[in-house]
Scaffold this active site. Structure first.
Site, PDB file in Angstrom:
ATOM      1  N   LYS A 181      46.086  30.883  38.364  1.00  0.00           N
ATOM      2  CA  LYS A 181      46.781  30.003  37.737  1.00  0.00           C
ATOM      3  C   LYS A 181      47.235  29.522  39.150  1.00  0.00           C
ATOM      4  O   LYS A 181      47.662  30.392  39.805  1.00  0.00           O
ATOM      5  CB  LYS A 181      46.966  29.048  37.013  1.00  0.00           C
ATOM      6  CG  LYS A 181      44.937  29.882  35.570  1.00  0.00           C
ATOM      7  CD  LYS A 181      44.368  29.148  35.654  1.00  0.00           C
ATOM      8  CE  LYS A 181      43.200  28.398  34.277  1.00  0.00           C
ATOM      9  NZ  LYS A 181      42.660  29.834  34.468  1.00  0.00           N
TER      10      LYS A 181
HETATM   11  C1  LIG Z   1      40.060  25.470  30.705  1.00  0.00           C
HETATM   12  C2  LIG Z   1      40.807  26.214  30.037  1.00  0.00           C
HETATM   13  N1  LIG Z   1      40.784  26.548  29.476  1.00  0.00           N
HETATM   14  C3  LIG Z   1      41.054  28.193  28.593  1.00  0.00           C
HETATM   15  C4  LIG Z   1      41.302  29.172  29.927  1.00  0.00           C
HETATM   16  C5  LIG Z   1      41.781  29.978  29.513  1.00  0.00           C
HETATM   17  O1  LIG Z   1      43.069  30.789  30.302  1.00  0.00           O
HETATM   18  P1  LIG Z   1      43.356  32.450  29.609  1.00  0.00           P
HETATM   19  O2  LIG Z   1      42.990  33.227  30.571  1.00  0.00           O
HETATM   20  O3  LIG Z   1      44.721  32.220  29.981  1.00  0.00           O
HETATM   21  O4  LIG Z   1      43.047  32.661  28.825  1.00  0.00           O
HETATM   22  C6  LIG Z   1      40.688  29.163  31.173  1.00  0.00           C
HETATM   23  C7  LIG Z   1      40.766  30.098  32.101  1.00  0.00           C
HETATM   24  O5  LIG Z   1      40.598  30.094  32.626  1.00  0.00           O
HETATM   25  C8  LIG Z   1      40.443  27.252  31.468  1.00  0.00           C
HETATM   26  O6  LIG Z   1      39.364  27.073  32.318  1.00  0.00           O
END
Ligand SMILES: Cc1ncc(COP(=O)(O)O)c(C=O)c1O
EC number: 2.6.1.59
Length: 376
Positions: A181
């Protein structure tokens, strides 16, 4: 090899992590966690921001907080990461997938109302690529049918919709600080934004294993006890220290990413004008954070050739989500409402190009010239 992504590094991370180590408190809710949370509350305008281990954890917290139960339905796009659905399916809900708009790849706000039933409890808009969903329409529907809105703003940190920060418009917002991110908490991380003040007290309890430990630490109660169901949704302060270094220069990171994004856009505009590819669309009322630069090719074969060509040139370009309704778990725990007019077709054509804060100009020029040579 030019990677698709490299975790952002700004240079202050080690110093702040060392400060956390010498503070004598490495667990959650230490000094750096407080600084990050306060910065986000002020900068984005959320009533309460709570750092978590991941956006996945934040979405799970949201499902607990909204008392999602077996039999409930939650509306979301199928073109999203598994965590968007898992968080609610874990509580026994059914994921109801709605088609996306081909211009932004976000949930088509005009198709949501038809998917609402008397079992619907929440809508989960996902701001794909950090470009906002049509939030006015979504919030109006939520009001009309008495539903909650949980924004999956995993990719939307620093983006806005009509001047409002993504993650602060729905009742709850969820950020990701994963290494892919725009800002990272040392590899993994997230934040839950509580925008409905009536949810704050219980959010703190759910995050602290179902106890009122946060109130105890603030001196509001003289002992803490088990109050509710909950889990451990705190981020270690060592990670918050890493994140703090990045938030301090959030605008600098944002500007550099936007510069890289616009370089790609300008370089490929002629290809788009001649109909060879499609470029991302940013609606006029959205300010984006350049989380991602994608192009759409003719079809899946064209995309496969494109990815192979770049790989030969040692450039990593990658496709994105396999629509959830087409996955084994999606078939079991979800249902697609209405016609899949764009979700499958558009996701098959989409490919993401390398874009990260520490990407050099020379590497970007190599990516651009290789892509132009593919089309030549
Ligand atoms: C749209 C979306 N939601 C949730 C997540 C989950 O994020 P995390 O890896 O911080 O759990 C991601 C991760 O790529 C994502 O792109």
């Amino acid at each position: 090899m030019i990677p698709f992504n490299a975790p952002p590094v700004v240079g202050t991370e080690l110093e702040y992590m060392q400060a956390a180590m010498s503070s004598g408190k490495l667990c959650g809710d230490g000094g750096f966690t407080r600084r990050c949370q306060q910065w986000m509350e002020q900068h984005f305008g959320s009533h309460k921001v709570l750092l978590t281990p991941s956006c996945t954890a934040s979405l799970e917290m949201a499902a607990l907080l909204l008392d999602i139960k077996p039999g409930d339905e939650v509306i979301m796009p199928s073109f999203t990461f598994v965590s968007t659905a898992n968080a609610f399916v874990l509580r026994g809900a059914k994921a109801v997938f709605v088609d996306v708009r081909p211009d932004t790849m976000n949930i088509d706000e005009t198709k949501i109302e038809a998917a609402i039933t008397d079992k619907t409890r929440a809508i989960v808009p996902v701001h794909y690529a950090g470009v906002a969903c049509e939030m006015d329409t979504i919030m109006a529907l939520a009001k009309k049918y008495n539903l909650y809105v949980v924004e999956d703003a995993a990719q939307g940190v620093m983006s806005t919709y009509k001047g409002k920060a993504l993650g602060t418009i729905g009742h709850i917002g969820c950020f990701s600080f994963h290494e892919t991110k725009n800002y990272t908490a040392g590899g993994e991380g997230g934040a839950t934004l509580i925008n409905d003040p009536s949810l704050i007290e219980r959010a703190e309890i759910i995050r602290e294993k179902g106890t009122n430990r946060s109130q105890f630490f603030r001196g509001q109660v003289d002992k803490y006890t088990w109050r509710d169901i909950g889990s451990s949704y705190l981020m270690a302060d060592l990670q918050a220290a890493y994140l703090w270094g990045q938030l301090e220069v959030a605008e600098q990171i944002n500007q550099r990413r936007l510069e890289l994004w616009h370089n790609y856009y300008q370089a490929f505009k002629t290809l788009a004008d001649s109909g060879r590819i499609e470029l991302p669309v940013i609606p006029a009322n959205c300010r984006q954070n350049a989380h991602m630069f994608y192009v759409k090719l003719k079809n899946v074969e064209d995309r496969t050739n494109f990815i192979s060509y770049l790989k030969e040139a040692e450039i990593m370009a990658v496709f994105h989500y396999i629509p959830l309704h087409a996955c084994p778990a999606g078939e079991k725990y979800g249902v697609f409402h209405g016609e899949d007019r764009y979700t499958t077709k558009e996701s098959d054509r989409l490919v993401r190009l390398p874009l990260f804060y520490n990407m050099t100009d020379i590497n970007q020029r190599t990516v651009i010239s290789t892509i132009l040579s593919y089309f030549a």
